[in-house]
Each structure stands twice: as structure tokens, then as C-alpha cells.
Design a protein around this motif. Structure first.
Motif, PDB file in Angstrom:
ATOM      1  N   LYS A 190     -15.308 101.260-106.611  1.00 29.77           N
ATOM      2  CA  LYS A 190     -15.195 101.865-105.273  1.00 29.77           C
ATOM      3  C   LYS A 190     -16.028 102.135-104.195  1.00 29.77           C
ATOM      4  O   LYS A 190     -16.747 102.127-104.917  1.00 29.77           O
ATOM      5  CB  LYS A 190     -14.510 103.376-106.105  1.00 29.77           C
ATOM      6  CG  LYS A 190     -13.683 104.564-104.608  1.00 29.77           C
ATOM      7  CD  LYS A 190     -13.431 105.656-104.913  1.00 29.77           C
ATOM      8  CE  LYS A 190     -13.397 106.539-103.829  1.00 29.77           C
ATOM      9  NZ  LYS A 190     -12.738 107.681-104.087  1.00 29.77           N
TER      10      LYS A 190
ATOM     11  N   LEU B 146     -13.381  88.753-106.329  1.00 28.18           N
ATOM     12  CA  LEU B 146     -11.872  87.980-106.518  1.00 28.18           C
ATOM     13  C   LEU B 146     -11.682  86.841-105.551  1.00 28.18           C
ATOM     14  O   LEU B 146     -12.510  86.665-104.320  1.00 28.18           O
ATOM     15  CB  LEU B 146     -10.848  88.553-106.968  1.00 28.18           C
ATOM     16  CG  LEU B 146     -10.514  90.313-107.801  1.00 28.18           C
ATOM     17  CD1 LEU B 146      -9.819  90.509-108.242  1.00 28.18           C
ATOM     18  CD2 LEU B 146     -11.006  89.576-109.004  1.00 28.18           C
TER      19      LEU B 146
ATOM     20  N   GLU C  31     -11.472 100.555-102.177  1.00 31.59           N
ATOM     21  CA  GLU C  31     -11.309  99.904-103.325  1.00 31.59           C
ATOM     22  C   GLU C  31     -10.653  98.593-103.651  1.00 31.59           C
ATOM     23  O   GLU C  31      -9.793  98.078-103.731  1.00 31.59           O
ATOM     24  CB  GLU C  31     -10.471 101.010-104.147  1.00 31.59           C
ATOM     25  CG  GLU C  31      -9.957 102.530-104.330  1.00 31.59           C
ATOM     26  CD  GLU C  31      -9.948 103.583-104.347  1.00 31.59           C
ATOM     27  OE1 GLU C  31      -8.632 102.614-105.774  1.00 31.59           O
ATOM     28  OE2 GLU C  31     -10.040 104.606-104.233  1.00 31.59           O
ATOM     29  N   PHE C  32     -11.584  98.481-104.877  1.00 34.14           N
ATOM     30  CA  PHE C  32     -10.927  96.367-104.816  1.00 34.14           C
ATOM     31  C   PHE C  32     -11.215  95.795-106.598  1.00 34.14           C
ATOM     32  O   PHE C  32     -11.941  96.697-106.810  1.00 34.14           O
ATOM     33  CB  PHE C  32     -11.995  95.573-104.258  1.00 34.14           C
ATOM     34  CG  PHE C  32     -13.155  95.837-104.026  1.00 34.14           C
ATOM     35  CD1 PHE C  32     -14.018  95.245-104.425  1.00 34.14           C
ATOM     36  CD2 PHE C  32     -14.056  97.019-103.004  1.00 34.14           C
ATOM     37  CE1 PHE C  32     -15.466  95.495-104.122  1.00 34.14           C
ATOM     38  CE2 PHE C  32     -15.271  96.804-102.817  1.00 34.14           C
ATOM     39  CZ  PHE C  32     -15.710  96.276-103.728  1.00 34.14           C
ATOM     40  N   GLN C  33     -11.007  95.126-106.904  1.00 31.33           N
ATOM     41  CA  GLN C  33     -11.132  94.179-108.047  1.00 31.33           C
ATOM     42  C   GLN C  33     -12.161  93.671-107.992  1.00 31.33           C
ATOM     43  O   GLN C  33     -12.651  92.809-107.452  1.00 31.33           O
ATOM     44  CB  GLN C  33     -10.318  93.486-109.055  1.00 31.33           C
ATOM     45  CG  GLN C  33      -8.838  94.771-109.009  1.00 31.33           C
ATOM     46  CD  GLN C  33      -9.423  95.878-110.390  1.00 31.33           C
ATOM     47  OE1 GLN C  33      -9.306  97.074-109.889  1.00 31.33           O
ATOM     48  NE2 GLN C  33      -9.517  95.487-111.246  1.00 31.33           N
TER      49      GLN C  33
ATOM     50  N   LYS D 177     -13.772  89.582-117.547  1.00 28.31           N
ATOM     51  CA  LYS D 177     -13.025  90.690-117.859  1.00 28.31           C
ATOM     52  C   LYS D 177     -13.559  91.129-115.842  1.00 28.31           C
ATOM     53  O   LYS D 177     -14.406  91.280-115.353  1.00 28.31           O
ATOM     54  CB  LYS D 177     -13.620  91.670-118.522  1.00 28.31           C
ATOM     55  CG  LYS D 177     -13.375  92.852-118.421  1.00 28.31           C
ATOM     56  CD  LYS D 177     -12.000  92.924-118.880  1.00 28.31           C
ATOM     57  CE  LYS D 177     -11.816  94.395-119.610  1.00 28.31           C
ATOM     58  NZ  LYS D 177     -10.257  94.933-119.759  1.00 28.31           N
ATOM     59  N   GLU D 178     -11.821  91.720-115.479  1.00 31.57           N
ATOM     60  CA  GLU D 178     -12.243  92.213-114.495  1.00 31.57           C
ATOM     61  C   GLU D 178     -11.929  94.345-114.359  1.00 31.57           C
ATOM     62  O   GLU D 178     -12.356  94.968-115.338  1.00 31.57           O
ATOM     63  CB  GLU D 178     -11.108  92.177-113.666  1.00 31.57           C
ATOM     64  CG  GLU D 178     -11.188  90.850-112.384  1.00 31.57           C
ATOM     65  CD  GLU D 178      -9.448  90.953-112.749  1.00 31.57           C
ATOM     66  OE1 GLU D 178      -9.084  91.565-112.047  1.00 31.57           O
ATOM     67  OE2 GLU D 178      -9.582  89.114-111.860  1.00 31.57           O
ATOM     68  N   LEU D 179     -13.051  95.074-113.191  1.00 38.36           N
ATOM     69  CA  LEU D 179     -13.399  95.900-113.245  1.00 38.36           C
ATOM     70  C   LEU D 179     -13.451  96.833-111.859  1.00 38.36           C
ATOM     71  O   LEU D 179     -13.261  95.754-111.086  1.00 38.36           O
ATOM     72  CB  LEU D 179     -15.031  96.332-113.200  1.00 38.36           C
ATOM     73  CG  LEU D 179     -15.404  96.390-115.219  1.00 38.36           C
ATOM     74  CD1 LEU D 179     -17.069  96.236-114.584  1.00 38.36           C
ATOM     75  CD2 LEU D 179     -15.384  97.253-115.777  1.00 38.36           C
ATOM     76  N   ALA D 180     -13.023  97.727-112.021  1.00 37.70           N
ATOM     77  CA  ALA D 180     -11.982  98.180-110.694  1.00 37.70           C
ATOM     78  C   ALA D 180     -13.643  98.682-109.496  1.00 37.70           C
ATOM     79  O   ALA D 180     -14.306  99.712-110.105  1.00 37.70           O
ATOM     80  CB  ALA D 180     -10.994  99.318-110.591  1.00 37.70           C
TER      81      ALA D 180
ATOM     82  N   THR E  86     -15.200  90.309-110.987  1.00 37.53           N
ATOM     83  CA  THR E  86     -14.291  90.200-112.177  1.00 37.53           C
ATOM     84  C   THR E  86     -16.070  89.907-112.915  1.00 37.53           C
ATOM     85  O   THR E  86     -17.096  89.891-112.001  1.00 37.53           O
ATOM     86  CB  THR E  86     -14.222  88.537-112.050  1.00 37.53           C
ATOM     87  OG1 THR E  86     -13.029  88.145-111.654  1.00 37.53           O
ATOM     88  CG2 THR E  86     -14.489  87.667-113.513  1.00 37.53           C
TER      89      THR E  86
END
Length: 92
Positions: free
Chosen positions: A47, A9, A57-59, A42-45, A61
């Protein structure tokens, strides 16, 4: 090439997340967005587990921007796999 293209991001970098390249990454929600066809943006998590056991942990794209990229990246297992299948089929 069969590698899921993910983008940090805007406010994040490997440096701000203290990533070194030695982490093990777990991506949450990948199967769900693959079924949806990876809508643009679309965003994904994610780890990231470091060798010492600590985590970040972060998001991110998902940068699959066209239907063809989806087919090549996910549907065929990457460009190299797709090319090998095509060559085998042509030789048969």
C-alpha cells in the motif's frame, strides 16, 4: 544491501501506478513469508500512501531467490551490516 528486493508484476510499473517516489510504503505479510523462507516468486501486498493521503494498492514479487540472499537481506540486516560484524569479529 539490506533492501528488500521487490519487483512489480508484469502489467505494472511505477508510471502505471502513478508512483513518484514520495510515497510511504506499507508491505503486508512480510513477517509471514520471512518465516517461510521467501519461496521463489512469493507475492506481497503493498500500500503506497501519497503525500496528499491518496493510496495505491498493488502486488509485488519478492526477489529473494536463494537461501544466501535470505540470510544476507533479512537474517543479518543486509550486506553492509554483515560485513561490519565480520570485521569487528576479526579485529577482536
Amino acid at each position: 544491501m539490506g533492501i528488500l528486493p521487490l519487483q512489480f508484476l508484469p502489467s505494472q510499473t511505477a508510471e502505471t501506478l502513478h508512483l513518484t517516489g514520495y510515497e510511504v510504503f506499507d508491505i503486508t505479510g512480510l513477517a509471514d513469508v520471512a518465516r517461510e523462507g521467501f519461496p521463489r516468486g512469493k507475492e506481497l501486498a503493498v500500500k503506497a500512501t501519497r503525500p496528499d493521503g491518496s493510496t495505491a494498492e498493488f502486488q509485488v514479487t519478492v526477489r529473494i531467490d536463494t537461501p544466501q540472499e535470505l540470510v544476507v537481506t533479512i537474517g543479518t540486516g543486509g550486506f553492509s551490516s554483515m560485513l561490519l560484524r565480520q570485521l569487528r569479529h576479526a579485529a577482536a
